[in-house]
Design a protein around this motif. Structure first.
Motif, PDB file in Angstrom:
ATOM      1  N   PHE A  99     -11.367  -8.905 -40.165  1.00  0.00           N
ATOM      2  CA  PHE A  99     -12.352  -9.568 -39.320  1.00  0.00           C
ATOM      3  C   PHE A  99     -12.875  -8.636 -38.236  1.00  0.00           C
ATOM      4  O   PHE A  99     -12.228  -7.664 -37.875  1.00  0.00           O
ATOM      5  N   SER A 100     -14.015  -8.981 -37.721  1.00  0.00           N
ATOM      6  CA  SER A 100     -14.580  -8.243 -36.586  1.00  0.00           C
ATOM      7  C   SER A 100     -13.912  -8.694 -35.301  1.00  0.00           C
ATOM      8  O   SER A 100     -13.260  -9.723 -35.267  1.00  0.00           O
ATOM      9  N   PRO A 101     -14.113  -7.916 -34.220  1.00  0.00           N
ATOM     10  CA  PRO A 101     -13.537  -8.311 -32.937  1.00  0.00           C
ATOM     11  C   PRO A 101     -14.076  -9.659 -32.479  1.00  0.00           C
ATOM     12  O   PRO A 101     -15.080 -10.146 -32.991  1.00  0.00           O
ATOM     13  N   VAL A 102     -13.397 -10.213 -31.513  1.00  0.00           N
ATOM     14  CA  VAL A 102     -13.858 -11.443 -30.867  1.00  0.00           C
ATOM     15  C   VAL A 102     -15.294 -11.250 -30.370  1.00  0.00           C
ATOM     16  O   VAL A 102     -15.610 -10.236 -29.770  1.00  0.00           O
ATOM     17  N   THR A 103     -16.122 -12.206 -30.655  1.00  0.00           N
ATOM     18  CA  THR A 103     -17.507 -12.123 -30.218  1.00  0.00           C
ATOM     19  C   THR A 103     -17.748 -13.117 -29.087  1.00  0.00           C
ATOM     20  O   THR A 103     -17.339 -14.272 -29.178  1.00  0.00           O
ATOM     21  N   ILE A 104     -18.389 -12.637 -28.056  1.00  0.00           N
ATOM     22  CA  ILE A 104     -18.719 -13.492 -26.923  1.00  0.00           C
ATOM     23  C   ILE A 104     -20.201 -13.767 -26.941  1.00  0.00           C
ATOM     24  O   ILE A 104     -21.003 -12.834 -26.995  1.00  0.00           O
ATOM     25  N   ILE A 105     -20.547 -15.030 -26.943  1.00  0.00           N
ATOM     26  CA  ILE A 105     -21.944 -15.417 -27.021  1.00  0.00           C
ATOM     27  C   ILE A 105     -22.392 -15.847 -25.639  1.00  0.00           C
ATOM     28  O   ILE A 105     -21.934 -16.866 -25.125  1.00  0.00           O
ATOM     29  N   VAL A 106     -23.243 -15.052 -25.029  1.00  0.00           N
ATOM     30  CA  VAL A 106     -23.687 -15.340 -23.670  1.00  0.00           C
ATOM     31  C   VAL A 106     -25.113 -15.849 -23.713  1.00  0.00           C
ATOM     32  O   VAL A 106     -26.000 -15.185 -24.239  1.00  0.00           O
ATOM     33  N   LYS A 107     -25.303 -17.018 -23.179  1.00  0.00           N
ATOM     34  CA  LYS A 107     -26.649 -17.560 -23.115  1.00  0.00           C
ATOM     35  C   LYS A 107     -27.118 -17.433 -21.682  1.00  0.00           C
ATOM     36  O   LYS A 107     -26.568 -18.070 -20.786  1.00  0.00           O
ATOM     37  N   GLY A 108     -28.108 -16.613 -21.470  1.00  0.00           N
ATOM     38  CA  GLY A 108     -28.611 -16.431 -20.118  1.00  0.00           C
ATOM     39  C   GLY A 108     -28.205 -15.096 -19.543  1.00  0.00           C
ATOM     40  O   GLY A 108     -27.390 -15.016 -18.634  1.00  0.00           O
ATOM     41  N   ILE A 109     -28.769 -14.032 -20.089  1.00  0.00           N
ATOM     42  CA  ILE A 109     -28.541 -12.708 -19.532  1.00  0.00           C
ATOM     43  C   ILE A 109     -29.193 -12.672 -18.151  1.00  0.00           C
ATOM     44  O   ILE A 109     -30.216 -13.303 -17.927  1.00  0.00           O
ATOM     45  N   GLY A 110     -28.577 -11.978 -17.223  1.00  0.00           N
ATOM     46  CA  GLY A 110     -29.119 -11.915 -15.878  1.00  0.00           C
ATOM     47  C   GLY A 110     -28.479 -12.931 -14.947  1.00  0.00           C
ATOM     48  O   GLY A 110     -28.720 -12.913 -13.750  1.00  0.00           O
ATOM     49  N   ASN A 111     -27.636 -13.773 -15.473  1.00  0.00           N
ATOM     50  CA  ASN A 111     -26.908 -14.721 -14.638  1.00  0.00           C
ATOM     51  C   ASN A 111     -25.650 -14.025 -14.109  1.00  0.00           C
ATOM     52  O   ASN A 111     -24.701 -13.789 -14.855  1.00  0.00           O
ATOM     53  N   THR A 112     -25.699 -13.679 -12.845  1.00  0.00           N
ATOM     54  CA  THR A 112     -24.634 -12.870 -12.246  1.00  0.00           C
ATOM     55  C   THR A 112     -23.264 -13.505 -12.372  1.00  0.00           C
ATOM     56  O   THR A 112     -22.267 -12.825 -12.552  1.00  0.00           O
ATOM     57  N   PHE A 113     -23.228 -14.823 -12.293  1.00  0.00           N
ATOM     58  CA  PHE A 113     -21.944 -15.506 -12.406  1.00  0.00           C
ATOM     59  C   PHE A 113     -21.350 -15.291 -13.793  1.00  0.00           C
ATOM     60  O   PHE A 113     -20.178 -14.904 -13.931  1.00  0.00           O
ATOM     61  N   LEU A 114     -22.162 -15.515 -14.806  1.00  0.00           N
ATOM     62  CA  LEU A 114     -21.659 -15.322 -16.171  1.00  0.00           C
ATOM     63  C   LEU A 114     -21.244 -13.877 -16.402  1.00  0.00           C
ATOM     64  O   LEU A 114     -20.278 -13.598 -17.102  1.00  0.00           O
ATOM     65  N   GLU A 115     -21.978 -12.961 -15.789  1.00  0.00           N
ATOM     66  CA  GLU A 115     -21.620 -11.551 -15.946  1.00  0.00           C
ATOM     67  C   GLU A 115     -20.267 -11.255 -15.307  1.00  0.00           C
ATOM     68  O   GLU A 115     -19.495 -10.452 -15.822  1.00  0.00           O
ATOM     69  N   ALA A 116     -19.996 -11.926 -14.204  1.00  0.00           N
ATOM     70  CA  ALA A 116     -18.690 -11.743 -13.571  1.00  0.00           C
ATOM     71  C   ALA A 116     -17.580 -12.281 -14.467  1.00  0.00           C
ATOM     72  O   ALA A 116     -16.530 -11.671 -14.626  1.00  0.00           O
ATOM     73  N   VAL A 117     -17.828 -13.441 -15.077  1.00  0.00           N
ATOM     74  CA  VAL A 117     -16.843 -14.002 -16.005  1.00  0.00           C
ATOM     75  C   VAL A 117     -16.660 -13.050 -17.185  1.00  0.00           C
ATOM     76  O   VAL A 117     -15.542 -12.746 -17.604  1.00  0.00           O
ATOM     77  N   LEU A 118     -17.771 -12.577 -17.696  1.00  0.00           N
ATOM     78  CA  LEU A 118     -17.742 -11.652 -18.822  1.00  0.00           C
ATOM     79  C   LEU A 118     -16.900 -10.431 -18.495  1.00  0.00           C
ATOM     80  O   LEU A 118     -16.079  -9.972 -19.304  1.00  0.00           O
ATOM     81  N   GLU A 119     -17.107  -9.904 -17.305  1.00  0.00           N
ATOM     82  CA  GLU A 119     -16.358  -8.717 -16.884  1.00  0.00           C
ATOM     83  C   GLU A 119     -14.857  -9.001 -16.899  1.00  0.00           C
ATOM     84  O   GLU A 119     -14.071  -8.206 -17.414  1.00  0.00           O
ATOM     85  N   GLU A 120     -14.475 -10.162 -16.376  1.00  0.00           N
ATOM     86  CA  GLU A 120     -13.053 -10.503 -16.341  1.00  0.00           C
ATOM     87  C   GLU A 120     -12.501 -10.723 -17.748  1.00  0.00           C
ATOM     88  O   GLU A 120     -11.368 -10.336 -18.049  1.00  0.00           O
ATOM     89  N   ILE A 121     -13.289 -11.337 -18.585  1.00  0.00           N
ATOM     90  CA  ILE A 121     -12.846 -11.552 -19.970  1.00  0.00           C
ATOM     91  C   ILE A 121     -12.613 -10.206 -20.644  1.00  0.00           C
ATOM     92  O   ILE A 121     -11.607  -9.985 -21.316  1.00  0.00           O
ATOM     93  N   GLN A 122     -13.553  -9.303 -20.413  1.00  0.00           N
ATOM     94  CA  GLN A 122     -13.435  -7.972 -21.028  1.00  0.00           C
ATOM     95  C   GLN A 122     -12.163  -7.272 -20.556  1.00  0.00           C
ATOM     96  O   GLN A 122     -11.448  -6.664 -21.356  1.00  0.00           O
ATOM     97  N   ILE A 123     -11.862  -7.406 -19.281  1.00  0.00           N
ATOM     98  CA  ILE A 123     -10.645  -6.787 -18.749  1.00  0.00           C
ATOM     99  C   ILE A 123      -9.408  -7.389 -19.394  1.00  0.00           C
ATOM    100  O   ILE A 123      -8.505  -6.686 -19.833  1.00  0.00           O
ATOM    101  N   ASN A 124      -9.377  -8.721 -19.485  1.00  0.00           N
ATOM    102  CA  ASN A 124      -8.227  -9.382 -20.082  1.00  0.00           C
ATOM    103  C   ASN A 124      -8.062  -9.019 -21.552  1.00  0.00           C
ATOM    104  O   ASN A 124      -6.948  -8.797 -22.031  1.00  0.00           O
ATOM    105  N   MET A 125      -9.167  -8.963 -22.257  1.00  0.00           N
ATOM    106  CA  MET A 125      -9.106  -8.609 -23.673  1.00  0.00           C
ATOM    107  C   MET A 125      -8.563  -7.184 -23.821  1.00  0.00           C
ATOM    108  O   MET A 125      -7.751  -6.904 -24.698  1.00  0.00           O
TER     109      MET A 125
END
Lengths: 341, 341
Positions: B59-85
């Motif tokens: 299988f491919s790596p976990v895929t994160i589907i982000v709706k709404g690029i440019g949303n700083t809050f989601l980007e912060a969550v994304l950053e933390e998810i990436q760190i945890n992964m």
DNA sequence: ACTGATCATGAAAACGCTATCATAAAATTA
DNA sequence: TAATTTTATGATAGCGTTTTCATGATCAGT
């Protein structure tokens, strides 16, 4: 997981016919199609993409490799790239690399894993490319840096002239009458060293060769490329060198942090100290006071990146190395200082 | 592109032996290994991942589907998810969806195209899940929303209690003595409607049932979920309803924009008007004045999301629906108002 | 020198799909 | 009705790997 073979067996038709249904081929009778579609639905069947790709030697969407998640500037570029790609009907796929990762070595793995049609590097350092890039066989663009000296025939590059733009930035401070100017920098580890180094040397040279009184050890403070980094660095630099009247921050993130760091330590901006940034991130226009900065033409950068990549993906074309213009954005963070020295 | 067959022919060995070399199997003689490795290097050979995956059902790596690029809050969550992964040794793959896209329908395509091990939805609306989610056969997490009422057995969800948190936010304003409070909202199209609606109704209900004088038509201004949106909305709302003494912005991006919009129109914050935001994005601590806000526990949200997904990817586990705590962050953007009414 | 174990290698099947070719049935034409 | 075309379907050969099984060669122990 059901396979095409299961669907064939359950529906009573051959796998060939099932394949035709899956791919919406015309030459299937409506009755047959209906039966097979029902079985597919019942079994919740999803064709295996690996098998499909293997047969058809298909490619994945363009992959964008971003080094440095959390960098607002890169995110702004990414957003513009995504919009442009969308306009061209292409979808994208983003891989965030850990700051410490060797950009290209990792990218090669990604290529192997996903087989993308094209590759865009965002935020990686040129030095990463020297060694490993030869293995990359896919049309690629370095979207923030100049790769012309590398001479690879599948790597284009688009960038702001960081050296000259940084020189311009401090020049604006000098024009406003400042003679004691400090620089807030970035650590090599947390910021693509080439761009950081270019901006730093551009600013330093402009100051040393100009009318300003600049001594690097005294007037330069390196820092992480982040809000917090700018916040701390501004405080530290002014504690060490209190007679500075202006600061050039090597990026807006640092500048915004510096603004707050100065204010929290009792400095008024711009009355006590002026600040100019670099990048032109959206937040820069919403600070109080509004930040003066060197604005990179993010949308043009993204537009050219996408255009070039798509062109080279579809036709045989030579690579391009272009410099993207930049603009000085006025802000209330710079005060005019009447030469008292 | 060279295949394993070419390597076999050129090196004089069989494809089986070449495969063993590629996969670092022990039972190959050093001499043979060296020859084959040389040929691989010379031919710049990369094993075809589709073939590999087909054979190994990888299988491919976990895929994160982000709706709404440019949303700083989601980007912060994304950053933390990436760190945890990254800490768990997993790599991730991000797909940014156009605002207009139907989150789950797109996700199905992505699964078909990439075959990921797991899926994380960031910023999609619950309503997107009602119809199409049944086709998604992969462990998934909705990272910003409550999916418990959907009852899918492969979709966990983690979220802040937006309704209660928004009520708390306006309560803080009421506590500070404010009775005329306005709300800056988000258009359904540009903001996941469930979260936006929850925050809005939480705030409205708290105001209507509390001691405040609130009339939605008069005191509420919808706006795009962006800096610019907040900037314009604050101005418009105060032009329409000049006697407001405080504003609740449905997100920090809107709040930061509002701050500047107010200042540019001659309002002092907080002396003339107080502002509270929602989300706790990094920039919120660097505004002038510092923004008071409801801070979601982004790192816990990301941590739980990753933990749950990884657990369910590897073991048979029931889905989870958790509420993540939030905190009130004091800021200088709220003034205490001595009840004159 | 002879047996049995170990080692290095090759041959070939399988993974799930698409696409080509062949074929039987149906529809068209003369 | 015979000859021809069209249509729907099945059988089958790959796509580039991995992996199992078989085989011949080398090695240790008697």
């Amino acid at each position: 997981m059901a396979t095409i073979k299961d669907i064939a067996k359950l529906s009573g038709f051959s796998i060939g016919t099932v394949s035709r249904v899956i791919n919406n081929r015309a030459d299937v009778s409506p009755a047959t199609r209906e039966i097979i579609e029902r079985v597919i639905r019942e079994q919740n069947f999803q064709p295996n993409t690996n098998a499909k790709r293997l047969k058809q030697t298909m490619f994945s969407p363009v992959t964008i490799i971003v080094k440095g998640i959390g960098n607002t500037f890169l995110e702004a570029v990414l957003e513009e790239i995504q919009i442009n790609m969308y306009l061209h009907g292409e979808s994208i796929n983003v891989t965030f690399l850990d700051e410490r990762a060797n950009c290209v070595a990792e990218a090669v793995k990604i290529i192997a894993a996903q087989n993308p049609k094209g590759l865009i590097f965002l935020g990686g350092s040129i030095n990463n490319f020297r060694k490993d890039f030869k293995a990359v066989q896919v049309p690629s663009v370095l979207a923030t840096g100049n790769a012309s000296m590398l001479g690879y025939d599948n790597l284009s590059s688009f960038t702001t002239d960081d050296y000259r733009a940084a020189a311009d930035a401090v020049e604006h401070l000098v024009q406003a009458g400042h003679r004691r100017i400090g620089i807030l920098g970035g650590y090599p580890e947390s910021w693509p060293e080439d761009i950081g180094a270019l901006r730093l040397s551009g600013a330093v040279n402009a100051l040393e060769s100009g009318h300003a009184d600049f001594v690097k050890d005294r007037d330069y403070e390196p820092c992480a490329f982040s809000l917090q980094g700018g916040y701390n660095a501004a405080r530290n630099l002014l504690r060490r060198t209190p007679d500075l009247t202006a600061l050039f921050a090597i990026g807006d993130l640092v500048a915004v942090g510096a603004l707050k760091g100065l204010q929290d330590n009792g400095y008024r901006v711009p009355q006590d100290i002026s600040v100019i940034g670099f990048d032109g991130i959206p937040f820069a226009s919403y600070t109080n006071p509004r930040l003066a900065t060197i604005k990179q033409d993010i949308s043009l950068l993204a537009k050219r990146t996408v255009e070039d990549l798509l062109l080279r993906m579809n036709y045989q074309r030579p690579v391009l190395h272009e410099t993207i213009p930049y603009y000085f954005v006025e802000g209330e963070s710079i005060a005019v200082r009447h030469s008292s020295v």
